[in-house]
Each structure stands twice: as structure tokens, then as C-alpha cells.
Design an enzyme around this catalytic site. Sequence first.
Site, PDB file in Angstrom:
ATOM      1  N   LYS A  15     -78.941  42.151  -7.991  1.00 18.73           N
ATOM      2  CA  LYS A  15     -79.899  41.402  -7.177  1.00 18.73           C
ATOM      3  C   LYS A  15     -79.222  40.146  -6.626  1.00 18.73           C
ATOM      4  O   LYS A  15     -78.975  39.188  -7.362  1.00 18.73           O
ATOM      5  CB  LYS A  15     -81.125  40.968  -7.993  1.00 18.73           C
ATOM      6  CG  LYS A  15     -82.205  40.398  -7.078  1.00 18.73           C
ATOM      7  CD  LYS A  15     -83.154  39.445  -7.774  1.00 18.73           C
ATOM      8  CE  LYS A  15     -82.834  37.997  -7.589  1.00 18.73           C
ATOM      9  NZ  LYS A  15     -82.850  37.466  -6.232  1.00 18.73           N
ATOM     10  N   GLY A  19     -76.218  31.300 -11.925  1.00 22.57           N
ATOM     11  CA  GLY A  19     -77.299  30.562 -11.271  1.00 22.57           C
ATOM     12  C   GLY A  19     -77.581  29.277 -12.014  1.00 22.57           C
ATOM     13  O   GLY A  19     -76.724  28.762 -12.739  1.00 22.57           O
ATOM     14  N   THR A  43     -83.001  28.758 -14.992  1.00 25.06           N
ATOM     15  CA  THR A  43     -83.159  30.219 -14.893  1.00 25.06           C
ATOM     16  C   THR A  43     -82.392  30.900 -16.019  1.00 25.06           C
ATOM     17  O   THR A  43     -82.864  31.875 -16.613  1.00 25.06           O
ATOM     18  CB  THR A  43     -82.648  30.740 -13.534  1.00 25.06           C
ATOM     19  OG1 THR A  43     -83.089  29.868 -12.509  1.00 25.06           O
ATOM     20  CG2 THR A  43     -83.145  32.144 -13.251  1.00 25.06           C
ATOM     21  N   GLU A  49     -73.403  32.124 -16.321  1.00 28.32           N
ATOM     22  CA  GLU A  49     -72.578  31.117 -15.631  1.00 28.32           C
ATOM     23  C   GLU A  49     -73.550  30.162 -14.956  1.00 28.32           C
ATOM     24  O   GLU A  49     -74.218  30.539 -13.988  1.00 28.32           O
ATOM     25  CB  GLU A  49     -71.703  31.788 -14.569  1.00 28.32           C
ATOM     26  CG  GLU A  49     -70.640  32.706 -15.124  1.00 28.32           C
ATOM     27  CD  GLU A  49     -69.556  31.954 -15.867  1.00 28.32           C
ATOM     28  OE1 GLU A  49     -69.391  30.743 -15.634  1.00 28.32           O
ATOM     29  OE2 GLU A  49     -68.906  32.580 -16.710  1.00 28.32           O
ATOM     30  N   CYS A  65     -70.670  25.188  -7.763  1.00 28.06           N
ATOM     31  CA  CYS A  65     -70.911  24.764  -9.150  1.00 28.06           C
ATOM     32  C   CYS A  65     -69.770  23.916  -9.684  1.00 28.06           C
ATOM     33  O   CYS A  65     -69.955  23.134 -10.607  1.00 28.06           O
ATOM     34  CB  CYS A  65     -71.117  25.994 -10.029  1.00 28.06           C
ATOM     35  SG  CYS A  65     -69.779  27.194  -9.876  1.00 28.06           S
ATOM     36  N   GLU A  73     -77.813  17.896 -12.155  1.00 26.81           N
ATOM     37  CA  GLU A  73     -77.093  18.570 -11.078  1.00 26.81           C
ATOM     38  C   GLU A  73     -77.891  18.439  -9.778  1.00 26.81           C
ATOM     39  O   GLU A  73     -79.042  18.864  -9.706  1.00 26.81           O
ATOM     40  CB  GLU A  73     -76.907  20.047 -11.432  1.00 26.81           C
ATOM     41  CG  GLU A  73     -76.066  20.779 -10.409  1.00 26.81           C
ATOM     42  CD  GLU A  73     -75.970  22.270 -10.674  1.00 26.81           C
ATOM     43  OE1 GLU A  73     -77.019  22.903 -10.923  1.00 26.81           O
ATOM     44  OE2 GLU A  73     -74.861  22.809 -10.615  1.00 26.81           O
TER      45      GLU A  73
END
Length: 486
Positions: free
Chosen positions: A175, A228, A232, A250, A284, A387
Site C-alpha cells: 500500500k 512512516g 502510525t 522505519e 526522514c 518532528e
Amino acid sequence: MKHKKIDNYIAGQLRPPASGDYLNNIEPATGKAYSLVPDSDERDVELAVQAAGDAFPGWSKTPAAHRARVLTHVADLIDENLDALALAESVDNGKPLTLATSLDIPRSAANFRFFASSVLHFRSESHATDNTAINYTLRNPRGVAGIISPWNLPLYLLSWKIAPALAVGNTLVAKPSEITPMTASLLANLCIEAGLPDGVLNIVHGTGPKVGAAIVEHPAVPTVSFTGGTITGQEIARTAAPLFKKISLELGGKNPNIIFADADIDTAVRESIRSSFANQGQVCLCGSRIFVEQAIYDQFILKFVEETKRLKIGDPLESDTNQGALVSQVQYAKVLSYIDLAQTEGGRILCGGERPASLSARCQDGYFIEPTVIVDLPSNCRINQEEIFGPVVTITPFATEDEVATYANSTDYGLSASVWTKDVGRAHRMAERIDSGTVWVNCWMLRDLRVPFGGMKHSGVGREGGEEALRFFTEPKNVCIKIPES
Ligand code: NDP
């Protein structure tokens, strides 16, 4: 105007979602819908898992050399379609076309090529137990793996997971982020052209809560690889843990970029501009917290702000653009709210912080924010802890190695760090002290696909890259054979 409809890729077929519903796919540079992405749900996931399950016996028993040939063919097709894929990625994501052309798409091809080759050299272990037994380890593919990826490096991060999983013989339900579905949809065509057998890779487009969650919850998907956000990731871990799934997470980062007074300052400034603002700060690995040794603090800031002001912000499709649009309205609003918060927390904005004054007519409604440099914030404030994932950096002075190591390790994250110094001893000391999965010395985002990649603390669980990835997607089984006595 009628927008192009993207299809799911299930059992080798391009097909519409079971619901028949579509979501608008927005071009971030214009703020306008330009295509339609399937609003799939658990029915599409069910079909995809079924197809992947059906394909597993054949693909897992296919000789590795043949799997490698198919994956290399996919890599070749990515290279051949570089321009079309880069354009799709730039339009979908808002990143400069030059970046997609030079980095994202070539690296996606490199991922397929690398894992196609490394599976041919994948080792398993054998242990002689005194003279009584031989133990050897079988590493079998785990079955149907779920792959969930974000929007910032859409094809690159998807291929980083797909390639090792397929190389060792898993079949997949993937996805992509529904915010940036276009390159994944083009990849489906390339996989068909490359002769990937039906059902080996299935791509289901749609939202996280509907499609992502259905993949994670599905009892026939024992492996989940996710890249992500940290929140999540927590949700996925909560769902997967009681089902005893193997997961790789990750997640986010708040990476320190540490510049000592003995560093080559021009190189440190140039590379810090890149590590701060590449892809509008939506990587990231971006070094969003810069720490500069007191002796060169003023000099560094002067040069850094001067260079930042030179960055050209505007239409991602123009060849001289350095800074494109943020990926979505949501991300745009989030970054602006952090810039407001920075001022509330006492930060001083040295440049940026606004929507650019002049944008071309096409980009009037796009999600653009100037690269923003903020000083005078304590290291424990929210701006320096959370973040932001946008073109915003803070710069903070430090006096000693101890002080900067404390600052560097003061967040919940631990993905990557950069250290700039000519002192080799100091480089080693800092690398050892900083809690992060990667420490770059005198460079940033210099990647070798063989090294373990991932984060410490809230930046993730597990490692990807090289053998780590091949191991993740296999199940080790020890076989112990007793040596009969003569
Ligand atoms: P999100 O966590 O919002 O989304 C990532 C993916 O997960 C998307 O495909 C998303 O779908 C899906 N998703 C959302 N909710 C669920 C759920 N409940 N179950 C399963 N899947 C779900 O991250 P972003 O897309 O916003 O990406 C940015 C984040 O990714 C940043 O935090 C960044 O640091 C991190 N990142 C980490 C990297 C690393 O290697 N450590 C590399 C790159 C990014 P949908 O699009 O519909 O929300």
C-alpha cells in the site's frame, strides 16, 4: 476536465476498487486535483492477499537466479522510463523534477538491481557441534508480506522494501501512500512488462485506516514492513503484537547535525543546506537541528542564511528550482503552525517563515513555504523535540563535546546524525555517543545499500538494507542432524 483514474494491481490485473469510489489526487504545486486514486477497502485487500497467497508456492520455489532476472528486468525498465517516472513523482509529490530525476528514480532502480544481485550471494549458517551433530539453518520466505510506505520518497521507499521481499521469494500486498500513488501505479505496468508472475506483487491504493489497517490485521499476512510516522508505527505495533507478526518499523527522526569549529566550514554549510532542505525538509534523515561550536557560530550563521536565501523556490517542473512544494495542504498547515509555535517559544526567525511572495500563475494555490532558519530556542522546546518534516531548521551553539552529545540525545528519536570535524578521534567519540541508527562523518545521506539501516528509540524497530533485509523477509529454521557413531 476528466482526470486519469489510477487502478489497483491485483493478481496481475489492473482493476478498479471494489467500492467504485475514488479520491482526488492533488498536485501539490498547484493545489488542484489531477488524477483519481482508488479508495479501496478490506474487500480489495482480501482479493490481493488471496492472489498473493495463490502465487506464493510458485514464486517461493522459483530458482533465485530466475527471480533475480525478473527483478533486474524491472530495474532496467525503471531506468528506461526514468523521465516519465521522475515527472510523475515530481507532479505527485511537489519535489523538484531535477531531484526526482537525479535521486529518487535512479535509486529505485538501484534497489531492484542491488537485491536481485544480493539474493544470489545470500548465505545461511552451518555449525558443527563437536563431532556429534551438524546444525544448519534453512532460511525460507515467510509467505505474504504487507508493505506500507509513505509519501516523501514514494517509489524509492516502496522499492527498498519490495525488492528484498520478492528476491527471497515472498509475495506481497503493498500500500503506497494515497497522497503519492502515481509512481507505484506506473511500477505495476513495468512489473507486468518485466514478466513478474500474476499475484506475486499486488498494489492496493487507498487510505491508511482502510487499506493499511486491513493489511496489518489480516491473519494471512505474517510479515509487515512499514515506513512512516511514529504514531502510525505505534498503532501498527499495537495491532501486530497480539497476532505475533514479524514487523519492521522505519519511523520519524529529529536528527542532529553537529558542526565543530575545526570543520571545513564551506563544505559544512553547503551540505547542511542540503540536509536541512532537501525535498523541502521532508526526508526522514534531514538534519533539522543544527548545533554549531561557539567559536564559529556567528560565521556559520552568516554563511548559512546567505546560502539559504539563494535557494530558488517555485515550480518543481522548472529546471532551476531548488525548493518545490510541500506534499499536501495538511503538511503545509502543520509546518506553518510549527513556525508560529517557534515564535511563541521565543525563537527568532533569521530567514523564511512565510509563503513566498512571488510564485508563477500555475503555482498560486500550491503549498510553498520558504526555507526557514530559527535561532535562540532551547534544545528541550517542542520545536527542537518534535518532528516537523518541513523546510525548517534550528541552529543552536554549544561549547563542549559533552554538551552537544546531551543535546543530540535529548529527543525521543534516534534515526541519524551528522558530525563535521577534521579530528578523527572526536569523530569516533561522537559516533559512539550519539544514539542513532546512522552517524555520518563529514557527509550526509551518503548511502551504501549493504549497511544496516534503521532507527533507535522512537525512530524504529529492526533494520533494513543489505543482508538485514533478506533476513527479515525469511524465517530461519535450524536443522540438527546427529552424526551416527561408527
Ligand atoms: P504516515 O505514518 O502518516 O503514513 C505512512 C503510511 O502508513 C501511509 O501509506 C499511510 O496511509 C499508512 N497508514 C496510515 N495509518 C495507518 C494505519 N492505521 N494502519 C496502516 N497503515 C496506515 O507517514 P507519512 O506518509 O506522513 O510519512 C511521513 C513520515 O514517515 C515521517 O514521520 C517520516 O519521518 C517517516 N519516514 C521514515 C523513514 C525511515 O526510513 N525511518 C523514511 C521516510 C519517512 P495514508 O497515506 O492513507 O495515511
